[in-house]
Write a protein that holds these residues in place. Structure first.
Motif, mmCIF file in Angstrom:
data_model
loop_
_atom_site.group_PDB
_atom_site.id
_atom_site.type_symbol
_atom_site.label_atom_id
_atom_site.label_comp_id
_atom_site.label_asym_id
_atom_site.label_seq_id
_atom_site.Cartn_x
_atom_site.Cartn_y
_atom_site.Cartn_z
ATOM 1 N N LEU A 165 -74.816 -26.712 28.315
ATOM 2 C CA LEU A 165 -74.829 -25.578 29.543
ATOM 3 C C LEU A 165 -75.168 -26.450 30.796
ATOM 4 O O LEU A 165 -74.514 -26.049 31.864
ATOM 5 C CB LEU A 165 -75.456 -24.366 29.001
ATOM 6 C CG LEU A 165 -75.324 -23.149 30.143
ATOM 7 C CD1 LEU A 165 -73.933 -22.794 29.691
ATOM 8 C CD2 LEU A 165 -76.184 -21.874 29.659
ATOM 9 N N ILE A 166 -76.243 -26.867 30.736
ATOM 10 C CA ILE A 166 -76.746 -27.575 32.218
ATOM 11 C C ILE A 166 -75.959 -28.709 32.407
ATOM 12 O O ILE A 166 -75.499 -28.796 33.590
ATOM 13 C CB ILE A 166 -78.177 -28.017 32.081
ATOM 14 C CG1 ILE A 166 -79.192 -26.602 31.573
ATOM 15 C CG2 ILE A 166 -78.617 -28.839 33.295
ATOM 16 C CD1 ILE A 166 -80.537 -27.096 31.424
ATOM 17 N N GLY A 167 -75.616 -29.556 31.728
ATOM 18 C CA GLY A 167 -74.648 -30.634 31.743
ATOM 19 C C GLY A 167 -73.361 -30.344 32.283
ATOM 20 O O GLY A 167 -72.697 -30.976 33.117
ATOM 21 N N PHE A 168 -72.823 -28.935 31.868
ATOM 22 C CA PHE A 168 -71.420 -28.553 32.370
ATOM 23 C C PHE A 168 -71.087 -28.338 33.712
ATOM 24 O O PHE A 168 -70.344 -28.500 34.289
ATOM 25 C CB PHE A 168 -71.102 -27.482 31.404
ATOM 26 C CG PHE A 168 -70.607 -27.934 29.999
ATOM 27 C CD1 PHE A 168 -70.322 -29.440 29.743
ATOM 28 C CD2 PHE A 168 -69.903 -27.117 29.019
ATOM 29 C CE1 PHE A 168 -69.835 -29.636 28.485
ATOM 30 C CE2 PHE A 168 -69.784 -27.576 27.765
ATOM 31 C CZ PHE A 168 -69.657 -28.841 27.649
ATOM 32 N N TRP A 169 -72.434 -27.945 34.310
ATOM 33 C CA TRP A 169 -72.422 -27.786 35.758
ATOM 34 C C TRP A 169 -72.204 -29.113 36.534
ATOM 35 O O TRP A 169 -71.695 -28.591 37.841
ATOM 36 C CB TRP A 169 -74.254 -27.384 36.167
ATOM 37 C CG TRP A 169 -74.255 -25.793 36.102
ATOM 38 C CD1 TRP A 169 -74.458 -25.111 34.857
ATOM 39 C CD2 TRP A 169 -74.448 -24.905 37.116
ATOM 40 N NE1 TRP A 169 -74.589 -23.654 35.217
ATOM 41 C CE2 TRP A 169 -74.511 -23.521 36.582
ATOM 42 C CE3 TRP A 169 -74.340 -25.010 38.514
ATOM 43 C CZ2 TRP A 169 -74.749 -22.610 37.440
ATOM 44 C CZ3 TRP A 169 -74.186 -23.776 39.221
ATOM 45 C CH2 TRP A 169 -74.577 -22.689 38.741
ATOM 46 N N PHE A 170 -72.377 -30.141 35.925
ATOM 47 C CA PHE A 170 -72.051 -31.374 36.785
ATOM 48 C C PHE A 170 -70.874 -31.910 36.174
ATOM 49 O O PHE A 170 -70.406 -33.206 36.741
ATOM 50 C CB PHE A 170 -73.249 -32.308 36.510
ATOM 51 C CG PHE A 170 -74.542 -31.851 37.132
ATOM 52 C CD1 PHE A 170 -74.936 -32.015 38.195
ATOM 53 C CD2 PHE A 170 -75.282 -30.972 36.079
ATOM 54 C CE1 PHE A 170 -76.166 -31.475 38.668
ATOM 55 C CE2 PHE A 170 -76.643 -30.449 36.632
ATOM 56 C CZ PHE A 170 -76.964 -30.952 37.956
ATOM 57 N N VAL A 171 -70.034 -31.179 35.710
ATOM 58 C CA VAL A 171 -68.751 -31.961 35.351
ATOM 59 C C VAL A 171 -67.598 -31.231 35.732
ATOM 60 O O VAL A 171 -67.271 -29.912 35.839
ATOM 61 C CB VAL A 171 -68.324 -31.597 33.675
ATOM 62 C CG1 VAL A 171 -67.080 -32.199 32.999
ATOM 63 C CG2 VAL A 171 -69.458 -32.240 32.839
ATOM 64 N N ASP A 172 -66.971 -32.173 36.542
ATOM 65 C CA ASP A 172 -65.500 -31.609 37.425
ATOM 66 C C ASP A 172 -65.905 -30.082 38.185
ATOM 67 O O ASP A 172 -65.277 -29.313 38.012
ATOM 68 C CB ASP A 172 -64.478 -31.177 36.248
ATOM 69 C CG ASP A 172 -63.084 -31.049 37.168
ATOM 70 O OD1 ASP A 172 -63.125 -31.467 38.197
ATOM 71 O OD2 ASP A 172 -62.329 -30.550 36.268
ATOM 72 N N HIS A 173 -66.931 -30.209 39.213
ATOM 73 C CA HIS A 173 -67.529 -29.210 39.868
ATOM 74 C C HIS A 173 -67.882 -27.844 39.092
ATOM 75 O O HIS A 173 -67.755 -27.093 39.637
ATOM 76 C CB HIS A 173 -66.259 -28.828 40.811
ATOM 77 C CG HIS A 173 -65.763 -30.003 41.953
ATOM 78 N ND1 HIS A 173 -66.520 -30.465 42.829
ATOM 79 C CD2 HIS A 173 -64.621 -30.705 41.533
ATOM 80 C CE1 HIS A 173 -65.633 -31.493 43.570
ATOM 81 N NE2 HIS A 173 -64.599 -31.680 42.755
ATOM 82 N N GLY A 174 -68.136 -28.142 37.792
ATOM 83 C CA GLY A 174 -68.417 -26.993 37.067
ATOM 84 C C GLY A 174 -67.598 -26.437 36.355
ATOM 85 O O GLY A 174 -67.786 -25.308 35.786
#
Length: 266
Positions: A165-174
């Protein structure tokens, strides 16, 4: 005598809707979301019921069951009932034991609450900004059930899902948060499917609400109740999908720009 000239016909205008979009026709990006909803429904059914891999989604199951039981609890309290015990377990299912209150309303609240909460997460699948906001709900919701769980594998998997969940914040602008929220949304909105299948196939300790309705109203069998609630939840999912299409009619660039103003990441 010359005939009067007609004013030129105005070009047809698009019919607007109250959400700001031009029509119910989905954009290319929204069509992808619709296909993903269908795919996720199939995948969740498999992961929820297939032996061996069922444990992989235990934290998500706990979150989903927790929302369902929370809905029972709220209506029980508001109808004058007293909560005796709450069980939230990925293997035996959930149960809210109540004394007093209005049984029909309390029992109905489970699937209705799952549908409405799930619908909010489904909406997050259409827009990054909404997904960012709803991700905080997921973050808290994954941790809370651990107060009732002592299984080390489930605790480890919960930490893994929190990390994703935290990592997905930094993938493709969230943008990846959209699919995380959409998965949670589909899992909750169609909860009756997994709940009843778990009851029928694996004979879990805690009966599904469809079975409980059959006990409350013996003239109607559990399969009939399951069909009624499946129809209801599919209708709710379709309704939130249409709402998402109407409310978030924007290009990916516009969506990224809007989401970047709220806790921007890169």
């Amino acid at each position: 005598m010359a005939s009067p000239t007609r004013p030129p016909l105005a070009p047809p205008t698009e019919t607007s809707n109250p959400f700001g979009g031009s029509s119910i026709k989905p954009t290319d990006d929204q069509i992808v979301v619709l296909y993903v909803i269908i795919a996720m429904s199939v995948v969740i059914f498999g992961f929820w019921n297939v032996p061996g891999i069922r444990n992989i989604i235990n934290p998500l199951k706990l979150f989903t069951i927790g929302i369902h039981e929370f809905s029972h609890m709220v209506v029980a309290i508001f109808t004058g009932g007293r909560i005796l015990r709450i069980t939230i377990d990925p293997h035996v299912g959930g149960a809210t034991i109540v004394e007093g209150g209005k049984p029909t309303l309390i029992l109905s609240a489970g699937y209705i609450g799952s549908s409405l909460f799930g619908g909010l997460f489904v909406l997050a699948g259409w827009d990054i900004l909404v997904a960012k906001v709803m991700s905080f709900v997921i973050g808290v919701g994954l941790i809370l059930p651990l107060t009732l769980v002592r299984d080390k594998l489930t605790i480890l998997l919960t930490l893994l899902y929190e990390g994703l969940l935290i990592g997905f914040w930094f993938v493709d602008h969230g943008s990846a948060l959209r699919w995380y929220c959409l998965l949670i949304g589909v899992m909750n909105t169609l909860f009756v499917v997994w709940d009843f299948a778990d009851d029928r196939f694996f004979h879990k300790t805690n009966d599904s609400d469809a079975t409980q309705f059959a006990l409350l109203y013996p003239n109607v069998g559990p399969h009939v109740w399951a069909t009624i609630w499946v129809t209801f939840q599919v209708g709710v999912l379709a309704g939130f999908a249409v709402l998402g299409i109407l409310a978030f009619k924007r290009t990916p660039d516009e969506m990224y720009a809007e989401a970047a103003k709220f806790l921007p990441t890169r």
